[in-house]
Write an enzyme that holds these catalytic residues in place. Structure first.
Site, mmCIF file in Angstrom:
data_model
loop_
_atom_site.group_PDB
_atom_site.id
_atom_site.type_symbol
_atom_site.label_atom_id
_atom_site.label_comp_id
_atom_site.label_asym_id
_atom_site.label_seq_id
_atom_site.Cartn_x
_atom_site.Cartn_y
_atom_site.Cartn_z
ATOM 1 N N LYS A 43 0.840 -1.207 0.000
ATOM 2 C CA LYS A 43 0.000 0.000 0.000
ATOM 3 C C LYS A 43 0.870 1.251 0.000
ATOM 4 O O LYS A 43 0.644 2.178 -0.774
ATOM 5 C CB LYS A 43 -0.904 -0.011 1.246
ATOM 6 C CG LYS A 43 -1.512 1.332 1.576
ATOM 7 C CD LYS A 43 -2.374 1.281 2.816
ATOM 8 C CE LYS A 43 -1.663 1.505 4.126
ATOM 9 N NZ LYS A 43 -1.299 2.898 4.447
ATOM 10 N N ASN A 44 1.872 1.275 0.877
ATOM 11 C CA ASN A 44 2.648 2.502 1.042
ATOM 12 C C ASN A 44 3.672 2.732 -0.069
ATOM 13 O O ASN A 44 4.358 3.756 -0.079
ATOM 14 C CB ASN A 44 3.318 2.526 2.426
ATOM 15 C CG ASN A 44 2.277 2.725 3.516
ATOM 16 O OD1 ASN A 44 1.121 3.083 3.237
ATOM 17 N ND2 ASN A 44 2.666 2.493 4.768
ATOM 18 N N ARG A 114 -4.750 10.452 4.553
ATOM 19 C CA ARG A 114 -3.783 11.533 4.638
ATOM 20 C C ARG A 114 -2.779 11.508 3.494
ATOM 21 O O ARG A 114 -2.246 12.543 3.102
ATOM 22 C CB ARG A 114 -2.984 11.467 5.934
ATOM 23 C CG ARG A 114 -3.717 11.098 7.153
ATOM 24 C CD ARG A 114 -2.771 10.967 8.306
ATOM 25 N NE ARG A 114 -1.755 11.988 8.274
ATOM 26 C CZ ARG A 114 -1.899 13.209 8.724
ATOM 27 N NH1 ARG A 114 -3.021 13.576 9.279
ATOM 28 N NH2 ARG A 114 -0.924 14.080 8.630
ATOM 29 N N CYS A 138 -4.933 12.626 13.280
ATOM 30 C CA CYS A 138 -5.554 11.328 13.029
ATOM 31 C C CYS A 138 -5.424 10.460 14.263
ATOM 32 O O CYS A 138 -4.832 10.868 15.262
ATOM 33 C CB CYS A 138 -4.974 10.661 11.785
ATOM 34 S SG CYS A 138 -3.533 9.680 12.065
ATOM 35 N N ARG A 143 0.440 14.226 13.365
ATOM 36 C CA ARG A 143 0.918 14.054 11.993
ATOM 37 C C ARG A 143 0.860 15.338 11.156
ATOM 38 O O ARG A 143 0.145 15.416 10.145
ATOM 39 C CB ARG A 143 0.156 12.919 11.302
ATOM 40 C CG ARG A 143 0.229 11.621 12.093
ATOM 41 C CD ARG A 143 -0.439 10.486 11.394
ATOM 42 N NE ARG A 143 0.332 10.000 10.260
ATOM 43 C CZ ARG A 143 -0.090 9.037 9.456
ATOM 44 N NH1 ARG A 143 -1.255 8.477 9.652
ATOM 45 N NH2 ARG A 143 0.655 8.615 8.461
ATOM 46 N N ASP A 326 4.590 0.383 11.971
ATOM 47 C CA ASP A 326 3.399 -0.258 11.390
ATOM 48 C C ASP A 326 3.262 -1.725 11.803
ATOM 49 O O ASP A 326 2.270 -2.367 11.463
ATOM 50 C CB ASP A 326 3.432 -0.157 9.852
ATOM 51 C CG ASP A 326 3.226 1.266 9.375
ATOM 52 O OD1 ASP A 326 2.831 2.121 10.181
ATOM 53 O OD2 ASP A 326 3.478 1.529 8.180
ATOM 54 N N ARG A 418 -8.631 -0.557 4.660
ATOM 55 C CA ARG A 418 -7.774 0.475 4.064
ATOM 56 C C ARG A 418 -6.439 -0.100 3.619
ATOM 57 O O ARG A 418 -5.838 0.401 2.673
ATOM 58 C CB ARG A 418 -7.504 1.600 5.066
ATOM 59 C CG ARG A 418 -8.702 2.459 5.352
ATOM 60 C CD ARG A 418 -8.306 3.620 6.214
ATOM 61 N NE ARG A 418 -7.173 4.324 5.613
ATOM 62 C CZ ARG A 418 -6.452 5.249 6.220
ATOM 63 N NH1 ARG A 418 -6.754 5.596 7.452
ATOM 64 N NH2 ARG A 418 -5.451 5.823 5.612
#
Ligand code: EPU
Length: 438
Positions: A43-44, A114, A138, A143, A326, A418
């Site tokens: 995802k990132n 974000r 968040c 952040r 994470d 997500r």
């Protein structure tokens, strides 16, 4: 196991979310996990890769896009800006921004993700104008995006905050020497993308070194950018006047892989993760091995099984190559089953212990002391009704539920969706009892 079809911004969620109705996961603990799990695209890495498409007017094809909600949100942001998105085949989309329709990433999309702020650098670099909603705080911390804005200002952009939006404009950006006071993943990505089309050379010092930064740099280089040192502490970018199209394959998701490794460590009989990049997972593999988890790496696959004797080990999160924040929540779920006391210290985000209260409701013995959680194990976990509060906290609760006595019902699964593709399908295929309910 084929769990995936053609992909676009409108591909429905796993069990298409109807507004007002929130999915839950019902997990019955106690099953042993067996079999193979395919790790999806990161995802990132996918999110900055999609933002990078704004840097060219040529078509770009992205392969190995994960089937997660954040990627769909980013595709929607791009469509809003004028991109045409064409699902190509399994996990592959063609994205083309021939002409920009708008300079704005609106609040409605940014508030749900974000990382939409990643369009700021590319928009400014290529079009000299951007209007991006401020993401706001968040669940895991404040952040701020001050580093993104400081860097762009130094590159010559005029940046102001008006009505909740970042308004930015510039002539051609110029190269700078910028030293990050703290490491930031998306700020490094934003400035690296902006610098590809700037005039002159940019040197980013104390840059983030996550594998996702290297992946983005490789994609940009294949578009014609001149970048050296991505993945190291200092990145040098020499601006060019235009970038071309490309076809790029997103790297495997090291956090998804790490999450299934913990599932295997807790409940695995013979679990194999395929399609990983074990090098990217080294800090996680090292930590898990120290606790006694049997792990065998072979090429792109990793075999893991339940530890015979799981030992508590302290943990401190840190930017790459440290242990990723994470994976902190998932590691905590593991430590509830380890022998002894572990101190888990979160150094990246100030509020990333939202899972603690929910794990306590399942019977875990955890106490928060400032930025450290003190976990005493092994303790019996019991199924309960729990609430997902953010993406990785949700993953931690799913993991705890796999070994809890009885049934856990996890509410607000949209957090999980997500960033994890088809988690319940992947877990069920391994023998877990997980059901999506409403
Ligand atoms: N920070 C600032 N100012 C800035 C930017 C960051 O003070 O302008 C601070 C943050 O508040 C935080 C620290 O710097 O304390 C590091 O945050 P970073 O900017 O690196 O986080 P990010 O880029 O917003 C990415 C991932 C996160 C991951 C972090 C840390 C993406 C899209 N998101 O966020 O992923 O936790 O790096 O590794 O790449 C997740 O996937 O669950 C997730 C939250």
């Amino acid at each position: 196991m084929k769990v995936w079809g053609k992909y676009s911004s409108t591909t429905p969620d796993h069990g298409a979310i109807i507004p007002g109705i929130v999915d839950k996961l019902k997990i019955t603990g106690g099953a042993r996990l067996n079999g193979t799990v395919q790790i999806g695209g990161a995802k990132n890495a996918a999110l900055p890769a999609l933002a990078a498409v704004l840097l060219t007017d040529k078509p770009v094809e992205l392969q190995n896009l994960p089937g997660v909600r954040d990627v769909r949100t980013m595709l929607r942001v791009l469509e809003q800006l004028g991109a045409s998105v064409r699902p190509v085949e399994d996990r592959c989309s063609g994205v083309h921004v021939k002409r920009l329709a708008s300079f704005e990433a609106p609040y409605d999309l940014v508030k749900t993700m974000r990382a939409s702020v990643l369009v700021l650098g590319p928009l400014l670099a290529r079009y000299g104008r951007a209007r991006v909603s401020l993401p706001g705080g968040c669940a895991i911390g404040e952040r701020p995006i001050n580093l993104h804005l400081d860097g762009l200002r130094q590159m010559g952009a005029e940046v102001s905050l008006e009505h909740g939006y970042v308004e930015a404009s510039s002539q051609r950006l110029r190269g700078i020497h910028f030293n990050f006071p703290i490491k930031s993943v998306t700020a490094t990505e934003n400035l690296m993308m902006a610098a590809t089309l700037a005039e002159g050379t940019t040197v980013l010092g104390n840059a983030a070194q996550e594998p996702e930064i290297r992946d983005l740099a490789e994609m940009l280089i294949s578009m014609g950018a001149q970048i050296e040192g991505a993945g190291k502490d200092e990145i040098t970018i020499t601006g060019v006047t235009e970038l071309g199209g490309t076809s790029h394959e997103v790297i495997p998701d090291r956090i998804e892989a790490g999450t299934y490794l913990v599932a295997g460590a807790l409940a695995g009989e013979a679990l194999e993760l395929v399609g990983c990049r074990p090098d990217d997972l080294e800090p996680v593999l090292q930590q898990l091995r120290q606790t006694g988890v049997p792990i065998v790496v072979e090429g792109k696959s990793i075999r893991v099984e339940k530890a015979q004797h799981l030992e508590a080990r302290d943990l401190r999160t840190a930017p790459h190559p440290g242990f990723p924040t994470d994976m902190q929540a998932q590691y905590m779920a593991l430590m509830t089953q380890a022998q002894g006391t572990s101190l888990i210290t979160e150094t990246i985000f100030e509020r990333r212990f939202m899972h603690v209260g929910e794990l306590q409701r399942m019977g875990a013995d955890i106490r928060i002391d400032g930025h450290t959680s003190v976990v005493v194990g092994p303790g019996r976990l019991t199924g309960a009704q729990v609430m997902a509060t953010d993406l990785r906290a949700s993953a931690s609760l799913v993991l705890a539920a796999l070994v809890a006595d009885g049934v856990t019902v996890l509410d607000r699964v949209y957090h999980l969706d997500r960033g994890y593709e088809f988690m319940e399908k992947k877990l069920c295929a391994l023998g877990a009892q997980v059901e999506r309910i409403r």
